[in-house]
Design a protein around this motif. Structure first.
Motif, PDB file in Angstrom:
ATOM      1  N   ILE A 256       0.818  -1.213   0.000  1.00  0.00           N
ATOM      2  CA  ILE A 256       0.000   0.000   0.000  1.00  0.00           C
ATOM      3  C   ILE A 256       0.848   1.258   0.000  1.00  0.00           C
ATOM      4  CG2 ILE A 256      -1.633   1.349   1.405  1.00  0.00           C
ATOM      5  CD1 ILE A 256      -2.990  -1.271   2.160  1.00  0.00           C
ATOM      6  N   THR A 257       1.941   1.260   0.757  1.00  0.00           N
ATOM      7  CA  THR A 257       2.760   2.475   0.880  1.00  0.00           C
ATOM      8  C   THR A 257       3.941   2.510  -0.080  1.00  0.00           C
ATOM      9  OG1 THR A 257       4.263   1.559   2.559  1.00  0.00           O
ATOM     10  CG2 THR A 257       2.186   2.528   3.336  1.00  0.00           C
ATOM     11  N   GLY A 258       4.396   1.332  -0.533  1.00  0.00           N
ATOM     12  CA  GLY A 258       5.579   1.270  -1.380  1.00  0.00           C
ATOM     13  C   GLY A 258       6.873   1.367  -0.597  1.00  0.00           C
ATOM     14  N   GLY A 267      10.145   0.354  -6.916  1.00  0.00           N
ATOM     15  CA  GLY A 267      10.272   0.988  -8.220  1.00  0.00           C
ATOM     16  C   GLY A 267      11.191   0.176  -9.112  1.00  0.00           C
ATOM     17  N   TYR A 268      11.464   0.688 -10.269  1.00  0.00           N
ATOM     18  CA  TYR A 268      12.209  -0.054 -11.283  1.00  0.00           C
ATOM     19  C   TYR A 268      13.579  -0.512 -10.797  1.00  0.00           C
ATOM     20  CZ  TYR A 268      14.912  -0.970 -15.514  1.00  0.00           C
ATOM     21  OH  TYR A 268      15.726  -1.545 -16.458  1.00  0.00           O
ATOM     22  N   ASP A 269      14.292   0.329 -10.085  1.00  0.00           N
ATOM     23  CA  ASP A 269      15.653  -0.005  -9.674  1.00  0.00           C
ATOM     24  C   ASP A 269      15.736  -1.212  -8.763  1.00  0.00           C
ATOM     25  OD1 ASP A 269      16.682   2.037 -11.165  1.00  0.00           O
ATOM     26  OD2 ASP A 269      16.920   3.430  -9.499  1.00  0.00           O
ATOM     27  N   SER A 273      11.102  -8.347 -11.042  1.00  0.00           N
ATOM     28  CA  SER A 273      10.252  -9.045 -12.007  1.00  0.00           C
ATOM     29  C   SER A 273      10.364  -8.448 -13.400  1.00  0.00           C
ATOM     30  CB  SER A 273       8.797  -9.026 -11.517  1.00  0.00           C
ATOM     31  OG  SER A 273       8.698  -9.609 -10.250  1.00  0.00           O
ATOM     32  N   ILE A 274      11.594  -8.272 -13.842  1.00  0.00           N
ATOM     33  CA  ILE A 274      11.856  -7.762 -15.187  1.00  0.00           C
ATOM     34  C   ILE A 274      12.284  -8.919 -16.084  1.00  0.00           C
ATOM     35  CG2 ILE A 274      12.493  -5.454 -14.406  1.00  0.00           C
ATOM     36  CD1 ILE A 274      15.452  -6.346 -14.710  1.00  0.00           C
ATOM     37  N   CYS A 314       6.552   1.693 -14.692  1.00  0.00           N
ATOM     38  CA  CYS A 314       6.930   1.384 -13.307  1.00  0.00           C
ATOM     39  C   CYS A 314       6.415   2.416 -12.307  1.00  0.00           C
ATOM     40  CB  CYS A 314       8.451   1.279 -13.208  1.00  0.00           C
ATOM     41  SG  CYS A 314       9.130  -0.005 -14.294  1.00  0.00           S
ATOM     42  N   ASP A 315       6.278   3.661 -12.702  1.00  0.00           N
ATOM     43  CA  ASP A 315       5.844   4.686 -11.751  1.00  0.00           C
ATOM     44  C   ASP A 315       4.428   4.456 -11.255  1.00  0.00           C
ATOM     45  OD1 ASP A 315       8.267   5.904 -12.018  1.00  0.00           O
ATOM     46  OD2 ASP A 315       7.589   7.435 -13.439  1.00  0.00           O
ATOM     47  N   GLY A 316       3.626   3.709 -12.020  1.00  0.00           N
ATOM     48  CA  GLY A 316       2.247   3.476 -11.620  1.00  0.00           C
ATOM     49  C   GLY A 316       1.984   2.066 -11.149  1.00  0.00           C
ATOM     50  N   CYS A 317       3.050   1.297 -10.900  1.00  0.00           N
ATOM     51  CA  CYS A 317       2.889  -0.119 -10.580  1.00  0.00           C
ATOM     52  C   CYS A 317       3.075  -0.375  -9.088  1.00  0.00           C
ATOM     53  CB  CYS A 317       3.900  -0.951 -11.368  1.00  0.00           C
ATOM     54  SG  CYS A 317       3.828  -2.722 -10.994  1.00  0.00           S
TER      55      CYS A 317
END
Length: 408
Positions: A256-258, A267-269, A273-274, A314-317
């Motif tokens: 929920i909070t990230g 985030g992407y870094d 799961s890439i 990624c910013d919205g995932c």
């Protein structure tokens, strides 16, 4: 140099784990069970089809044009050849099959069952996956918002026509089905529906994991005005239904909070799961953060490697499987104390509990008995120590003992 660094980190990890579990053999056994289970499974994600029988609001697959980016392969021989190559050349043995809607094409799904040991299907639930031939296929059922929100967000035909009763249909399709697990995407717009929705899933004989509903089409798909209230309600309902809501409280907070206790944001870094064969990930693969070995996401053309397990935005995932993967590959961050190690173990056990073919699922034995019962009359066989003393005339598909270790 990197190899030596990895070896040094591994030695440090082993030493730390040994120190934390030295006088707690039960905790050590739980940890060993997870790690043994994890290292034997190699997973990849597959877009089975670009077609779907509904158009959910907030579905990244259609929101970002994955359905039109490639042309799906319909020829079964071509699909089978591709899967054989996946298992032999890339040594993949676990599949997460998504779409579109995979249950529209059971003939294609049968090839995944034939060639891969562990199969999970992501479904909207409108069409039930048959039992015969799919006894050990785990079905992850999508649910958005809960309550009346689920119809508002998901019960939309491809024509755009709205209908009602989707959740009720899904409950009927998968009543008391041990293969099924709901993936309940929470949103602050549906805080008032969480407890009632979980209660209905429990009453239907199913269980669930929490996901996050990203509001695609907005400036910030993960923005929340009432984040604390959503988190508090999710944790409260988890406490009310601890055996139904499989998500660990730590995971719920991070989803929920990230955020995490070590200060990192999702985030992407850090997302593991890439697709490791996608050319855009060269720098990510070198930044030192773990990734899922062997993991790719294949488009329905069986040629295109997609960016990652979801949208590529990624910013919205805040995808549940991606966040779970992130926490589980980050075990080193949980070795500061026995309490934190136990938290990590709880996260991993909660994740694996979702799947009917893992040893962590409490219904696995009952599931095996159900398969034997449905397989028909029994015949006596000689007991040589390798097979049961009684076996069904029609052999059932074996229950898998393990799945992918640190993610999907």
């Amino acid at each position: 140099m990197k190899s030596e660094l990895r070896k040094a980190r591994s030695r440090e990890r082993v030493a730390r784990v040994q120190a934390l579990t030295a006088d707690d053999p039960v905790l050590g056994a739980r940890l060993n069970r997870i790690l043994t289970h994890a290292r034997n499974v190699r997973v990849t994600e597959y877009h089975l089809t670009n077609a779907c029988n509904i158009r959910c609001k907030g579905c990244w697959f259609f929101e970002y044009g994955h359905d039109t980016a490639t042309r799906e392969v319909k020829d079964l021989a071509t699909l089978e050849s591709f899967l054989i190559d996946e298992t032999r050349r890339r040594r993949v043995n676990a599949a997460l099959v998504i779409g579109g809607e995979p249950t529209l094409f059971p003939d294609r799904l049968r090839l995944f069952v034939k060639h891969l040991r562990y199969v999970t299907v992501s479904s909207n639930g409108l069409r039930r996956l048959p039992w015969d031939g799919f006894e050990d296929v785990n079905v992850m059922l999508t649910l958005f918002g809960g309550g009346k929100l689920d119809d508002e967000l998901r019960a939309i035909k491809p024509s755009g026509r709205q209908f009602t009763g989707l959740f009720e249909t899904v409950l009927e399709n998968y009543h008391q089905d041990p293969r099924a697990n709901f993936v309940y995407a929470l949103t602050e717009d549906g805080i008032e529906y969480i407890e009632e929705t979980v209660r209905r899933i429990a009453a239907n004989g199913n269980r669930l994991s929490f996901n996050f509903y990203s509001k695609y089409g907005t400036d910030d798909p993960t923005a929340q005005a009432h984040q604390d209230a959503l988190l508090a309600e999710a944790l409260r309902v988890k406490a009310l239904y601890p055996d139904v809501v499989l998500s660990h409280p730590y995971y719920i907070d991070a989803m929920i909070t990230g955020r995490t206790h070590w200060g990192a944001d999702f985030g992407y870094d850090v997302c593991p799961s890439i697709s490791i064969d996608h050319p855009d990930h060269a720098e990510r693969l070198e930044n030192g953060n773990p990734v899922l070995p062997f993991f790719n996401t294949w488009a329905a053309d069986l040629k295109t490697v997609k960016f990652c397990c979801t949208s590529g935005h990624c910013d919205g995932c805040r995808d549940s499987q991606a966040v779970n993967s992130w926490l589980m590959v980050s075990m080193d961050r949980f070795l500061d104390s026995r309490e934190m190690l136990e938290t990590w173990i709880g996260i991993a056990e909660g994740y694996w509990n979702q799947f009917i073919w893992t040893p962590f699922n409490p219904y696995a034995a009952a599931h095996q008995a159900m398969k034997v019962e449905r397989a028909g009359p029994m015949e006596e066989v000689e007991d040589n120590g390798d097979v049961p003393a009684r076996v069904p005339h029609a052999p059932a598909v074996p229950v898998s003992a393990q799945f992918q270790g640190v993610g999907h």
